[in-house]
Each structure stands twice: as C-alpha cells, then as structure tokens.
Enzyme design. Structure first.
Site, mmCIF file in Angstrom:
data_model
loop_
_atom_site.group_PDB
_atom_site.id
_atom_site.type_symbol
_atom_site.label_atom_id
_atom_site.label_comp_id
_atom_site.label_asym_id
_atom_site.label_seq_id
_atom_site.Cartn_x
_atom_site.Cartn_y
_atom_site.Cartn_z
ATOM 1 N N GLU A 1 -3.932 -4.193 9.333
ATOM 2 C CA GLU A 1 -4.384 -5.248 8.433
ATOM 3 C C GLU A 1 -5.780 -5.781 8.749
ATOM 4 O OE1 GLU A 1 -3.063 -5.666 5.770
ATOM 5 O OE2 GLU A 1 -1.007 -4.957 5.995
ATOM 6 N N TYR B 1 -4.595 -10.251 9.647
ATOM 7 C CA TYR B 1 -5.589 -9.944 8.617
ATOM 8 C C TYR B 1 -6.940 -10.605 8.961
ATOM 9 C CZ TYR B 1 -1.516 -8.839 5.607
ATOM 10 O OH TYR B 1 -0.371 -8.324 5.070
ATOM 11 N N ASP C 1 9.050 -9.689 11.013
ATOM 12 C CA ASP C 1 8.748 -10.563 9.873
ATOM 13 C C ASP C 1 8.570 -12.017 10.297
ATOM 14 O OD1 ASP C 1 8.284 -9.207 7.536
ATOM 15 O OD2 ASP C 1 10.381 -9.128 6.913
ATOM 16 N N GLU D 1 0.794 -1.220 0.000
ATOM 17 C CA GLU D 1 0.000 0.000 0.000
ATOM 18 C C GLU D 1 0.832 1.278 0.000
ATOM 19 O OE1 GLU D 1 0.452 -1.388 4.366
ATOM 20 O OE2 GLU D 1 0.163 -2.307 2.403
ATOM 21 N N HIS E 1 -6.019 0.678 2.675
ATOM 22 C CA HIS E 1 -4.900 1.084 3.528
ATOM 23 C C HIS E 1 -4.698 2.601 3.522
ATOM 24 C CE1 HIS E 1 -3.052 -2.348 5.360
ATOM 25 N NE2 HIS E 1 -2.942 -3.020 4.230
ATOM 26 N N HIS F 1 -8.190 -3.953 -1.076
ATOM 27 C CA HIS F 1 -7.422 -4.049 0.169
ATOM 28 C C HIS F 1 -6.374 -2.941 0.246
ATOM 29 C CE1 HIS F 1 -5.652 -6.347 3.574
ATOM 30 N NE2 HIS F 1 -4.532 -5.774 3.145
ATOM 31 N N GLU F 2 -5.561 -2.807 -0.802
ATOM 32 C CA GLU F 2 -4.477 -1.820 -0.755
ATOM 33 C C GLU F 2 -5.016 -0.385 -0.735
ATOM 34 O OE1 GLU F 2 -1.834 -3.127 0.055
ATOM 35 O OE2 GLU F 2 -2.256 -5.167 -0.582
#
Length: 639
Positions: free
Chosen positions: A330, A396, A388, A283, A311, A307-308
């Site tokens: 998310e 999500y 990460d 995003e 954001h 979705h993006e």
C-alpha cells in the site's frame, strides 16, 4: 499448532506449496451458495512430505481425492481468525519437487466471510440478485480450500455455471466480453458456463468473483499495446460509469508501463459494484472492483483507479510475504499513484494528494493510541491475530511519505523512479518482506551512486520509520499548498467569524462555486482541525453550502466529521445516521461507515447502535464485523 512464517495461515506451505488451482463452481442463487470442487496442484519443497494442509473457513467439505483416489481427511476446530485447517494425507510420501493433485468437493455456507449475496432491491436495476467477493486479507479460504497466504502464488482457471453474468479476476476465455450480454441467453433464466484463466501467479487474496446483471463497454486504448480495458457494471449505471472513468483509465495504464515495466496482465477492466462494497477499490487481478461512491460527476476521484492500477506492480506483481509487510503493497502503491498524478496534472497535484492524505493519517494514528503497535509500518502479528484489526490509512500514508522522504534524500524523482523500475523488475512475481526490500534498496544505490548514496541511506532513522509509534512522522514533511490555498483561506474566514453575530455573516454559496470534490474535502478537513465553530455557525455552514444534504459521499463524510464534534452535534446526529444507512445510497465503504458510526456513537450511543442493528445485514460481512467491534456490540458475522 503449525508454525510458519505467515502467522495467519494454518497451511503447511513451507513443506509443500500449491502453484495452480482449477475451480469448478455452480452459483446457487436460490440458496445463495457456491457449490463445486477445487483442484489444487502442489509441489513438495522437501523430501518425505506425507500430508497437505489447506486453509478453509466455513466450508462444507464433502469429499477429497489425492491422485485420483478418495482419502479420509481431517477438518480442524474452527479458529476465530484463521478458520479450520483441512489436513489431507498423502499415502506415498513425496520427494522434493514431486507434484501431487488434490481435489476437494465442497460448498460455501451462509457464514462465508468473503461473499455478499444481494437481493435485487439492493441493486441499481432492482431486477436481479448480485454476488461479489472480498478475499483480502485472509478470506479466500472461505470460498475455496487453498493455502491462504500471500507467500503462496498460484495461477488458476475457473469454470462457473450461472443464470447471471459472471466476472472474475482473470482473463475471460468464453463467452467473449464484447459479445452479447450473457452469451445472448436470457439473463436470470438461462444457465451459461463462464470460463476464465489467470496465467500470471497471484496471491490467493486476489481470487475474486462478481455476478449479476453485468454489462460491458470497452475503453479506447493506445495503438500497439498488449492489453484491453473497459468497464463492467449494471446497465442502469453504465453511462455514468463510462463518463467518469473512460477519460483517464487507459492513460493511467499506459503511463505506468512507460515508467515501470510493460503491463503484462492482458486486461485492465474495472467493475463498479453496488454500494455495500466495503472498500474504495480492490485491486483484483485484471478486474479492479470499485465503489459507486467514486461517481462524483466531476472525475475528481479517479485517483482511486490510479491506485488500484498501480497495484498491478506493487501488490499483485511484487507482493507482501505476509501482513507484516502490508505497507510494501500500500505504501508503494500510494506513492506511485501520486507520481501518476504528477505526470498527468503536474507537481502541485501530487502534493495536493499528500495534503488530503495527511488528515487520514493523523486520524488513524489517533485511533490506535491505545494500541500503538498498530501505528507502526512494520507490525509483527502474533499467531492467529486478525490483520483486519490493524487496517487503517497508516500503511498507505506513512508508507508513501517514507518513500517520498527517501526520494528527496536520494536526489529527486527521476533518480528514484529508475530505482523503482529496478525494484519491480527484480521482484515481480515474488513475495517479499521489508528486509528484502531494504537489502535491494542498498544494493541498487551502492551500484548506482556508491558510497555517497550509502551514506545517505545510513543516515535514515530506520527504526523510527519502520517501527516508530506516536502521532507524528519521524520527519516533518513539506508539501506545495498552492491547490489548497482557496480552501485554507475560506476555512480561516469561518474561523475568524466565530465571534460575529450570525445575522451579520457574509458567507454565500458562491464561495465554493466551481470547486471540485477535493477542494471541498480540504476545506472541511481544515475546519475539523480548528476549534469547533459555535452551534449557530455550524447551522449556517450547512445552510450556506448545502453540506447536510450533499449527495457526494466524500463531502458528506467530512461534513459529519465536522458537525458531530461541534456544539451542534445533537442537531445533526439523526441526519448522520440516516446518511450512512440510506437505502438509495448505502455508505457500505468502510472509509465512510466506520468513522461516521464511531463519531455518532460518541454523540448518541443508543442511536448509533440502534441504526446499525436495524441495518447490519445491508453491509458486507467484513464491514459488519468491524462496525460491530467499533460499537462494542456482538460480532454480527453470523447474523
């Protein structure tokens, strides 16, 4: 060790914070480096501030100036996750609210985590090289010395010199997007200076650059709006990209701003990248990065754009304060993406998306059974812990289901969307944590519902939703399965056929004629939840529907997840290995490559490792590092 509220930064942003950065870059395509300097403008948060500490990672620092005067600097030892702190003295301590300008001359290095430089053979046109970045969650520090925390929001400008067209996560100043390609100069030969500005404060992880033989085509937008939209990609992909995304992108933006607040970023462009891009989408402000695996040819995967785009409100606008609140980015985005699906396609489409997401959630929860801390929505990271390592579908899907649960408890969609609008209005431009979100939730429904709504909120099992571990959601969620019925019925027929002689099976390719990508996904995911089919049946499944040779990455992923847990797994192991590293359509998106490598490793560990080692440089550094961890081989970051 510098103690801050964000455990992934070594910067002293709690004492003095950057608010604007000017980037002056030269793209060295021969050496595959960015050289130049960054100007940080910072404001003291207290009296007596005598130093600035910035985050860096694998940067070659050559000179630093403070207020126009060259100063000595100290580059700390390299931390595996956080990089090296850059400590810069301020000779005359600052008073609170006093500002200072710090200029750092530097270049990136081949170890840069955020950047991937592609040879021309790795592009669609195969004529020019390509460069793109991925700075989320904490890799902006590898392309610029910044205070790399989402709690620090900055505006920025960039001046980039390159022989190939440049795109950035900002509004282009010059040359114009809709003008001649590369300002009319010769692509790959003539240098052009590209200028951008980002007047809206963003977290550093939204710094982004892409460069290559990039063309632009504008989308139609509704009259009277204050934004433009279009697609960037290589000329060879333009027709496919424009067809896939032109119909829905502007609809997503216009519907989102009707429900929430006006879209205030000025531009909503998308960039379709080469296949090594490690995510479905990113995003980046004003310029969403997309994987080419979304080019399904049936527009079935455009929800990634929803979705993006979402954001822009949840993540880019209202931002997590650190990785512990990643679910606010998310979970909210996934929830609202599915609201847009309902607005455009009806309630059944919204529930269908939750059905598809449910399988990914279960897989992620199972993947962290040995580290249940990462099954939580709110994860308290240790200082220097790699965010990460916790990246999965959990923030999500668990987050979106939590918000859907609250919506249902508090009176339905219309009531909840009024709250969502107030949430965005209240926190747009700010970085917040879960407690601030919860306090506002209570405040809003106290003001708009009184004691009755507060009683509903008090009945929520907050600990279970926010800090709960295990393989189940705290509440069983029910969805409308209408759009999944055909897929479920066909899966049930295959399940019942397991004792039928293979010569008497009556399945045919017409069974799935007219199905879109999402229906195929649900069918294969349903099969995966059942007892594996016999070996001969799995071969019949492949032969009847052509799954083993599917060009659709979403279908291919689900097929190999079915095949490689079946008795026929050894028969399809080589096909799976070839599929994931196919040079004509590399599955660089981590949604695809990591699960396939993991399941392939269980079937044939030597084949999985051999395939990865032979092709690891084709993957983005982030994906390369995560696959290496999954397979238990040496970290490939510096390879």
């Amino acid at each position: 060790m510098i103690t801050t509220s964000d455990p992934t930064t070594q910067s002293n942003y709690t004492s003095i914070a950057s608010f604007h950065v000017d980037l002056y870059w030269i793209l060295d395509w021969e050496k595959q480096l960015i050289t130049g300097h960054a100007v940080n403008r910072l404001r003291a948060k207290a009296d007596g501030v005598d130093k600035v500490v910035l985050d860096t990672s694998f940067l070659n620092i050559s000179k630093v100036e403070v207020g126009g005067q060259q100063v000595d600097f100290k580059l700390g030892e390299h931390h595996e996750v956080m990089g090296s702190s850059l400590t810069i003295p301020i000779n005359t301590p600052l008073a609170k609210d006093e500002e200072v300008e710090v200029v750092v001359w530097y270049s990136t290095t081949p170890e840069c985590t955020a950047l991937q430089w592609l040879d021309k053979e790795q592009t669609a046109g195969k004529k020019f090289g390509y460069l793109f970045s991925q700075c989320q969650p904490i890799y902006a520090r590898s392309i610029a010395p910044v205070q790399d925390s989402p709690s620090v929001k900055i505006t920025y400008t960039s001046t980039v010199q390159s022989v190939l067209p440049v795109c950035m996560s900002a509004i282009r100043v010059s040359p114009p997007s809709n003008g001649p390609l590369h300002d009319g100069k010769t692509v790959g030969k003539d240098e052009v200076v590209y200028k951008y500005k980002q007047p809206t404060p963003i977290p550093p992880y939204l710094l982004a650059i892409a460069a290559g033989n990039l063309a632009y085509r504008a989308f139609d937008v509704p009259s009277g709006v204050n934004w433009t939209s279009g697609v960037w990609t290589e000329p060879e992909l333009m027709e496919r990209c424009f067809w896939e995304f032109s119909q829905d992108t502007s609809k997503f933006v216009s519907n989102a701003e009707k429900i929430l607040i006006p879209y205030h970023w000025g531009v909503y462009d998308i960039l379709v990248l080469p296949p090594s891009f490690p995510y479905g989408g990113m995003e980046n402000a004003c310029l969403t990065f997309l994987t080419p695996t979304l080019l399904s040819g049936d527009r079935a995967l455009v929800d990634v754009i929803a979705h993006e785009l979402t954001h822009s409100y949840f993540g880019n606008g209202v931002t997590q304060k650190d990785s512990s609140a990643f679910w606010l980015n998310e979970g909210w985005t996934t929830y609202f993406e599915r609201v847009l699906a309902q607005v455009l396609h009806g309630p059944q489409a919204r529930d269908f998306s939750f059905i598809i997401g449910a399988k990914a959630l279960v897989d992620s929860l199972k993947g962290y059974e040995s580290k249940p801390k990462y099954q939580r929505l709110v994860i308290e990271f240790d200082y220097g812990e790699d965010p990460d390592d916790a990246y999965s579908s959990i923030p999500y899907e668990k987050g979106a289901n939590f918000l859907l649960y609250l919506e249902r408890q508090l009176g339905g969609l219309d009531i909840f969307l009024k709250y969502a609008q107030d949430y965005v209005k209240t926190f747009d431009g700010k970085s917040i944590g879960t407690e601030e979100w919860k306090e506002h939730l209570y405040w809003y429904f106290k003001a708009n519902g009184g004691d009755e709504k507060i009683a509903v909120l008090d009945a929520v099992d907050w600990d279970a939703w926010l800090y709960g571990e295990g393989l189940q959601l705290p509440v069983e969620m029910k969805y409308d399965t209408t759009l999944a019925t055909q897929a479920y019925e066909l899966a049930a027929k295959w399940d019942k056929s397991r004792d039928t002689d293979i010569s008497k099976l009556t399945f045919k390719s017409a069974d799935i004629e007219g199905w879109n990508t999402n229906q195929l996904i649900v069918f294969l995911e349903k099969l995966e939840t059942l007892e594996p089919l016999p070996r001969a049946h799995v071969h019949a499944l492949a032969d009847t529907y052509g799954f083993n040779s599917s060009k659709n990455a979403e279908v291919g992923l689900r097929w190999f997840e079915v095949a490689l847990i079946s008795p026929a797994a050894p028969d399809f192991a080589q096909s799976a290995a070839d599929w994931v590293v196919d040079p004509t359509s590399l599955k660089g998106r981590m949604k695809f490559c990591r699960p396939v490598f993991k399941v392939l490793y269980k079937v044939d560990s030597k084949l999985a490792i051999k395939t990865f080692e032979a092709n690891k440089t084709a993957f983005h550094p982030i994906a390369r590092r995560m696959i290496a961890k999954d397979l238990g081989v040496a970290d490939a970051k510096s390879s």
